[in-house]
Design a protein around this motif. Sequence first.
Motif, PDB file in Angstrom:
ATOM      1  N   TYR A  57       0.923  -1.243   0.071  1.00 32.47           N
ATOM      2  CA  TYR A  57      -0.082   0.013  -0.030  1.00 32.47           C
ATOM      3  C   TYR A  57       0.743   1.248  -0.082  1.00 32.47           C
ATOM      4  O   TYR A  57       1.870   1.437   0.572  1.00 32.47           O
ATOM      5  N   LEU A  58       0.468   2.119  -0.677  1.00 32.37           N
ATOM      6  CA  LEU A  58       1.133   3.470  -0.966  1.00 32.37           C
ATOM      7  C   LEU A  58       0.201   4.692  -1.040  1.00 32.37           C
ATOM      8  O   LEU A  58      -0.911   4.250  -1.844  1.00 32.37           O
ATOM      9  N   THR A  59       0.188   5.695  -0.076  1.00 32.86           N
ATOM     10  CA  THR A  59      -0.829   6.588  -0.297  1.00 32.86           C
ATOM     11  C   THR A  59      -0.918   7.264  -1.526  1.00 32.86           C
ATOM     12  O   THR A  59      -2.267   7.541  -2.088  1.00 32.86           O
ATOM     13  N   ILE A  60      -0.010   7.272  -2.354  1.00 35.05           N
ATOM     14  CA  ILE A  60       0.003   7.950  -3.755  1.00 35.05           C
ATOM     15  C   ILE A  60      -0.522   6.917  -4.698  1.00 35.05           C
ATOM     16  O   ILE A  60      -0.987   7.326  -5.719  1.00 35.05           O
ATOM     17  N   LYS A  61      -0.437   5.671  -4.541  1.00 40.30           N
ATOM     18  CA  LYS A  61      -1.124   4.660  -5.456  1.00 40.30           C
ATOM     19  C   LYS A  61      -2.201   3.574  -5.021  1.00 40.30           C
ATOM     20  O   LYS A  61      -2.437   3.138  -6.247  1.00 40.30           O
ATOM     21  N   GLY A  62      -2.297   3.510  -4.054  1.00 42.38           N
ATOM     22  CA  GLY A  62      -3.262   2.545  -3.574  1.00 42.38           C
ATOM     23  C   GLY A  62      -2.736   1.213  -3.008  1.00 42.38           C
ATOM     24  O   GLY A  62      -1.674   1.148  -2.722  1.00 42.38           O
ATOM     25  N   ASP A  63      -3.576   0.064  -3.285  1.00 37.67           N
ATOM     26  CA  ASP A  63      -3.250  -1.244  -2.712  1.00 37.67           C
ATOM     27  C   ASP A  63      -2.658  -2.015  -3.950  1.00 37.67           C
ATOM     28  O   ASP A  63      -2.920  -1.899  -5.090  1.00 37.67           O
ATOM     29  N   PHE A  64      -2.112  -3.154  -3.322  1.00 34.32           N
ATOM     30  CA  PHE A  64      -1.158  -3.877  -4.476  1.00 34.32           C
ATOM     31  C   PHE A  64      -1.167  -5.304  -4.176  1.00 34.32           C
ATOM     32  O   PHE A  64      -0.857  -5.716  -2.680  1.00 34.32           O
ATOM     33  N   ASP A  65      -1.068  -6.356  -5.294  1.00 37.98           N
ATOM     34  CA  ASP A  65      -0.753  -7.539  -4.896  1.00 37.98           C
ATOM     35  C   ASP A  65       0.257  -7.902  -5.776  1.00 37.98           C
ATOM     36  O   ASP A  65       0.505  -7.345  -6.862  1.00 37.98           O
ATOM     37  N   TRP A  66       1.242  -8.843  -5.141  1.00 35.52           N
ATOM     38  CA  TRP A  66       2.366  -9.063  -5.950  1.00 35.52           C
ATOM     39  C   TRP A  66       2.376 -10.877  -6.205  1.00 35.52           C
ATOM     40  O   TRP A  66       1.801 -11.454  -5.373  1.00 35.52           O
ATOM     41  N   GLY A  67       3.404 -11.262  -7.310  1.00 38.57           N
ATOM     42  CA  GLY A  67       3.423 -12.723  -7.499  1.00 38.57           C
ATOM     43  C   GLY A  67       4.573 -13.134  -8.167  1.00 38.57           C
ATOM     44  O   GLY A  67       5.038 -12.440  -8.989  1.00 38.57           O
ATOM     45  N   GLU A  68       5.125 -14.159  -7.545  1.00 43.33           N
ATOM     46  CA  GLU A  68       6.390 -14.859  -8.254  1.00 43.33           C
ATOM     47  C   GLU A  68       6.081 -16.285  -8.814  1.00 43.33           C
ATOM     48  O   GLU A  68       5.072 -16.648  -8.198  1.00 43.33           O
ATOM     49  N   ASN A  69       6.682 -16.526 -10.033  1.00 43.55           N
ATOM     50  CA  ASN A  69       6.334 -17.960 -10.435  1.00 43.55           C
ATOM     51  C   ASN A  69       4.961 -18.091 -10.823  1.00 43.55           C
ATOM     52  O   ASN A  69       4.139 -18.909 -10.208  1.00 43.55           O
ATOM     53  N   VAL A  70       4.353 -16.862 -11.460  1.00 41.18           N
ATOM     54  CA  VAL A  70       2.729 -16.847 -11.728  1.00 41.18           C
ATOM     55  C   VAL A  70       2.501 -17.805 -13.017  1.00 41.18           C
ATOM     56  O   VAL A  70       3.075 -17.587 -13.958  1.00 41.18           O
ATOM     57  N   GLU A  71       1.379 -18.457 -12.754  1.00 45.67           N
ATOM     58  CA  GLU A  71       1.074 -19.239 -13.940  1.00 45.67           C
ATOM     59  C   GLU A  71       0.067 -18.461 -14.978  1.00 45.67           C
ATOM     60  O   GLU A  71      -0.633 -17.454 -14.337  1.00 45.67           O
ATOM     61  N   PRO A  72       0.350 -18.459 -16.247  1.00 47.26           N
ATOM     62  CA  PRO A  72      -0.242 -17.313 -17.166  1.00 47.26           C
ATOM     63  C   PRO A  72      -1.868 -17.443 -17.232  1.00 47.26           C
ATOM     64  O   PRO A  72      -2.083 -18.537 -16.592  1.00 47.26           O
ATOM     65  N   TYR A  73      -2.397 -16.592 -17.723  1.00 48.16           N
ATOM     66  CA  TYR A  73      -3.835 -16.832 -18.134  1.00 48.16           C
ATOM     67  C   TYR A  73      -3.579 -17.004 -19.675  1.00 48.16           C
ATOM     68  O   TYR A  73      -2.808 -16.568 -20.548  1.00 48.16           O
TER      69      TYR A  73
END
Length: 549
Positions: free
Chosen positions: A352-368
């Motif tokens: 979370y950053l006040t200037i940008k909002g909320d985030f999720d992150w991922g590693e070794n992500v299975e594609p769509y």
Amino acid sequence: MHATGHRHLLASLAFGLSASVAFAQDAMPQMPGDGSTADHSKFEILQQEFKSGPEVTAACLSCHTEADDQVMHSIHFQWEFDNPATGQTLGKSKVINAFCGNVVGNEPRCTSCHAGYGWDDMHEVPPQQSNAVDCLVCHDQSGQYAKLSTGAGHPPLGDIPGQPVSGKTITGADAWAVDLMKSAQSVGMPTRENCGQCHFYGGGGDNVKHGDLSSALYDPDIHTDVHMSKDGANMVCSDCHTEESHTWAGSRYLMDAKDTVGLGHPGEERFSASCESCHSDSPHEGDLMAIKLNDHVDKVACQTCHIPEFARGGVATKTYWDWSTAGRLNAEGQPIAEHNFTQSDGQELHTYLTIKGDFDWGENVEPYYAWFNGAVEYTLPEEEIDPTEVVEINKVLGTPDGEDSRIWPFKRMVGRQSYDAGYNKLAYSHVWGPTTDTAFWTNYDWSKAIEAGMKAAGSPYSGEYGFIDTYMYWPITHMVAPADEAMDCVECHSEDGRLVGLAGVVMPGTDPNSLFGRLGQILVLLTALGVIGHGILRLITRGKGGTHP
């Protein structure tokens, strides 16, 4: 300086890291690679104290007389692309994305990555002076050239080269005073460091945007990228993204999703950025399994099997960005920063950053996965949207029965971003501007930021805004795994396989109790028995001195 199909040197240190400050003070310009006929450190015109990037470019053009015109006609400089498949005019200067939104109204922050100097107004065309082209961003081999993050493409400068100066580079590192003479004398063919300082850090940080382009590719191990690893092919970007007159092959707006023209084999001259340009359309060699795999090539992209996950190598990618929560302050009225994700290299990332909002992150992500014919259709800023539905920022085009379509892997970015609630269209926003009262990063007021953004873009604004859910798709083409780490058949041919639910796919094995399921199991078993039997036959004939193929 460019030559199609030419092999390039790999610079010795990763560009854009804080350690570059110390390196810049001691390193000598690197010599050109084998086969070069020019040592730029011996050119008298480059043996001077340059005071700006344009001064260096002017010196370059005294020999490379056509380079400026070539670069100025490229998408790297124009930031504009007329898509013949959709009739849309796209490019960074035209679209609104699901990351930092829009360029217009946020110059010179957004134009810090432009392949030129001084473009600080999107209402004007890119600067047309011949010396506005930035030669060094692609050709510097000294390891210490950088662009200032708020400099409209200019490098950070100071009285003492190599010493820290105020500001950040476009990679997020603390800025240092670039030694322009050292850079000018070092020039050579582009390396991963040259391309990566812009393309690895798009969207505001390392691997934020693409998912398969990160600092891990500066010096990847073979498991992260078999093509770029020094233990693999040790390739650089321009080995695939070949060029002619500074126009590079490959674009996320219009790709060779099914290349039937640029077919070749390793080592041959290429002109398209596709797997087929090196590996042909029959890439698998050997036994029955290879024959069966080649049967898939007309409908399944190479990347689908050979990039089983992206965001590998220890650098995570953003998978979710919610702008609607931005602006929250603590009890003292100060901005908030929360870091609740730790990527595998130990670095803590903001959630979370006040200037940008909320985030999720991922590693070794299975594609769509989706059917893809190489073209994308954007939701342009003036198009009407349905705010009750998820809005696709860029629609992936392709159909199961399309001769030019294949199943491709994508990063599907999930976002929540602003829109004009009166006219039902995507909203421009003014986020960067430390000296203005309307920039969101200054006052955390969406009403002011959106009104100013719409005014800057010349877009009619109803005065009402809200937030919508969005998807944005990024084709996955990098971080190719070694062949023995490609997906197994069961990854797709199983009850919960990766392609379950994809339109136009009849997948033997996805329902083990159905007729197709039984047939699929039998097919896999027969293929396995055939491979084993063939191997036994080879051993027998070899033992008898035979030459069985």
